[in-house]
Design a protein around this motif. Structure first.
Motif: not given
Lengths: 216, 406
Positions: B347-355
């Motif tokens: 989640a931290y690396l992607s920064g995507e809202p879902k994660m």
């Protein structure tokens, strides 16, 4: 034949041990034999365990039981997976992969939630001042144990709380949590190293007893 | 003298006769006392086992009145089953004092009848037959109601945070040391002109740790594609190979460099644990990667891999949720993602809202857990220390809510 097996096992063991000095041709030979044999073994094992024992026997039973038609669904997913070999319709291979990932996440979510969250919460709620039922005096061993469990769990949760910076009281609590984790890891480390030593002793015992006959 | 002899013989005969009669009567008495007659169990009731898939029934009975542990007359109870009005056959037995049994492995389309007998050393007293019954299937398991409520709460929090992130509000996630080093580690490999080795553990795609590793691989591969660095990924499972190839390919396409992608970046070695380790160790010493990622499910091979990686001078970023292997990674690697940090990393690396929303929702769950534990501990401690039942009941209620009976 048994003697031949012992010699092969002993020479392969020494070949793998030679890696402790440095990478060398003998290690490369042993490594290739190990990988080749194990890959071949697993290919055959998977063929007979999955394709034959589970699928073939399941859909074409010979013991009079009803065929399990659900297995065709698994077989279909397997065939779809093989479509990746085609450059035109290889994208279909993503479907079985998505099915496996999605089904796994769904199945394990509740399982882990029960064992790793709910049961842990219920077990941590304990009396932190433990007294003897007969004398009503404080039992210091059990009391300290209970306090450590509660502090360890709460501070550990604080460490794994990602929505707040580890500063101030929160930061100190998180530091206590990481101390608990490190002490646990230290205990694990010692325990596991001891079990690995027994594996090494087993191998040396094989070399000196079964191969060289230097031990009775 | 003759009379005396006749009298003596008669006396002996009578005596022997009397003895024989005595023996006979004793024998009868002994036989009677060996037969330990007992009363049968009563009120045998069979009912559907709740919240199952129609494959169980629950049997209850009132124990025999002779079932007293101190007497030891009743030694066990036998359970007889009749299927589809067939003859009764012995299906199970339980020890004395037991008064219920879950009958398993039944079929939904059959009818069943039961009988329970109390058994002494040499006597069996059978109960009356139960009613004829069929199993029933329930579609909702209300034993899991508390699990459903908590899952609903956390899921609502996850959805709320996902929507918040989608609306553009920035969600704060604290820095995770191991992940801060990812950019530096990839940059180091680029500068040194050496490859990056990515090891996703030895489990298949049905392990959440492998899923987390593949998610992190997506971010790493994107940077690798941008920097034109070489990545090498030996795997121990064929499905992981497929997933990893898809992930890296997508990353190269996103980076606008699909031509630079090559299937050989990911290669299958063997399913065998130590065969895989031998191969990876060989790759490490021969190719001398500048950066090694050890992320996923690891077992006995963790220290072997981490130590070999350390010996070739690679910067190592490891992460696993297996507590027994974390000590080795902490000892031999530069950065270690401990337990849930591995899952938070994606989640931290992607920064995507879902994660990010999912991560924040999980934090809500942790906050609830902390609050409940603290309330429960204080309540039970006060309740026990001062004998206040109200406080003890609070903890008991919370504990029963969090204890899931499947």
């Amino acid at each position: 034949m048994e003697l031949f097996g012992i010699w092969v096992a002993a020479l392969l063991t020494l070949g793998i041990f030679s890696f402790l000095y440095k990478d060398n041709p003998v290690y490369k030979i042993c490594e290739s034999i190990f990988i080749g044999v194990s890959a071949g073994y697993w290919a055959i094992a998977n063929f007979f365990d999955a394709l034959h024992k589970k699928f073939w026997v399941g859909v074409f039973p010979t013991d009079g039981s009803d065929p399990n038609y659900m297995l065709w669904f698994g077989a279909l997913l397997g065939v779809l997976m093989l479509l990746r070999l085609s450059s035109k319709i290889g994208w279909i291979a993503r479907w079985p992969l998505a099915f496996i990932v999605g089904a796994t996440a769904g199945l394990y979510m509740m399982l882990y939630f029960v064992s790793n969250a709910m049961n842990q919460v219920a077990s941590t709620m304990r009396d932190v001042i433990v007294t003897s039922p007969e004398t009503h005096l404080i039992m210091w061993g059990e009391t300290i144990g209970s306090i450590l469990i509660v502090i360890g769990v709460v501070s550990g949760l604080v460490y794994f709380f990602f929505s707040k910076e580890h500063k101030g009281v929160f930061g100190y609590t998180a530091r206590v949590g990481i101390w608990f984790l490190m002490i646990t890891f230290g205990a694990h480390f010692g325990y596991t190293v001891m079990s690995r030593m027994s594996l090494l002793i087993g191998r040396i015992d094989f070399l000196f007893r079964d191969w060289l006959h230097l031990l009775n | 003298m003759k009379f005396i002899s006749i009298y003596f013989v008669l006396l002996v005969s009578l005596s022997v006769s009397a003895q024989t009669n005595d023996n006979d009567s004793t024998s009868l008495l002994v036989n009677d006392s060996l037969t330990i007659k007992i009363a049968p169990p009563t009120s045998v009731i069979v009912e559907d086992y709740k919240y199952d898939d129609a494959d169980n029934l629950q049997l209850h009975w009132v124990p025999s009145i002779d079932d007293m542990p101190q007497d030891g007359k009743v030694v066990r109870y036998r359970i007889y089953q009749s299927t589809n009005n067939g003859s009764f056959v012995l299906v199970d037995s339980v020890n004395f004092s037991v008064n219920m049994k879950k009958i398993e492995g039944l079929a939904i389309d059959s009818t069943y009848q039961f009988m329970v007998s109390a058994v002494s050393k040499n006597y069996e007293a059978k109960s009356n037959k139960t009613i004829t019954i069929q199993t029933e299937r329930e579609w909702i398991n209300f034993n899991l109601a508390s699990l459903f409520l908590i899952a609903l709460l956390i899921t609502s929090a996850v959805i709320y945070f996902i929507e918040t992130a989608r609306r553009g509000k920035e969600l704060f996630v604290r820095k995770i040391a191991g992940l801060e080093a990812v950019d530096e580690a990839i940059g180091r490999a680029t500068e040194m002109g050496r490859p990056i080795l990515f090891i996703p553990g030895i489990h298949d795609m049905d392990d959440v740790q492998t899923l987390a590793a593949i998610t992190i691989l997506g971010k790493v591969a994107r940077q690798v594609a941008d920097y034109d660095t070489k990545i090498r990924m030996p795997v121990a499972r064929s499905l992981v190979m497929t997933a990893a190839r898809e992930t890296i390919k997508t990353a190269y396409q996103t980076a606008g460099r699909p031509d630079a992608y090559n299937d050989d970046m990911v290669n299958y070695i063997t399913d065998e644990q130590f065969g895989y380790v031998a191969a990876v160790d060989g790759i490490m010493v021969r190719e001398k990667p500048a950066t090694i990622f050890l992320l996923g499910a690891f077992f006995a091979e963790s220290l072997i891999l981490a130590e070999t990686g350390n010996s070739v001078g690679a910067i190592q970023i490891a992460g696993t949720a297996r507590p027994a292997q974390l000590p080795f990674f902490i000892a031999a690697c530069d950065f270690t993602l401990i337990g849930e940090e591995l899952f938070a990393a994606s989640a931290y690396l992607s920064g995507e809202p879902k994660m990010l929303g999912s991560l924040k929702g999980q934090d809500v769950g942790k906050a609830i857990a902390m609050g409940v534990i603290i309330v429960g501990v204080i309540s039970i401690t006060l309740g026990e220390a001062y004998g206040i039942e109200f406080f003890s009941n609070i903890t008991s209620s919370i504990q029963s809510f969090f204890t899931v009976n499947k």
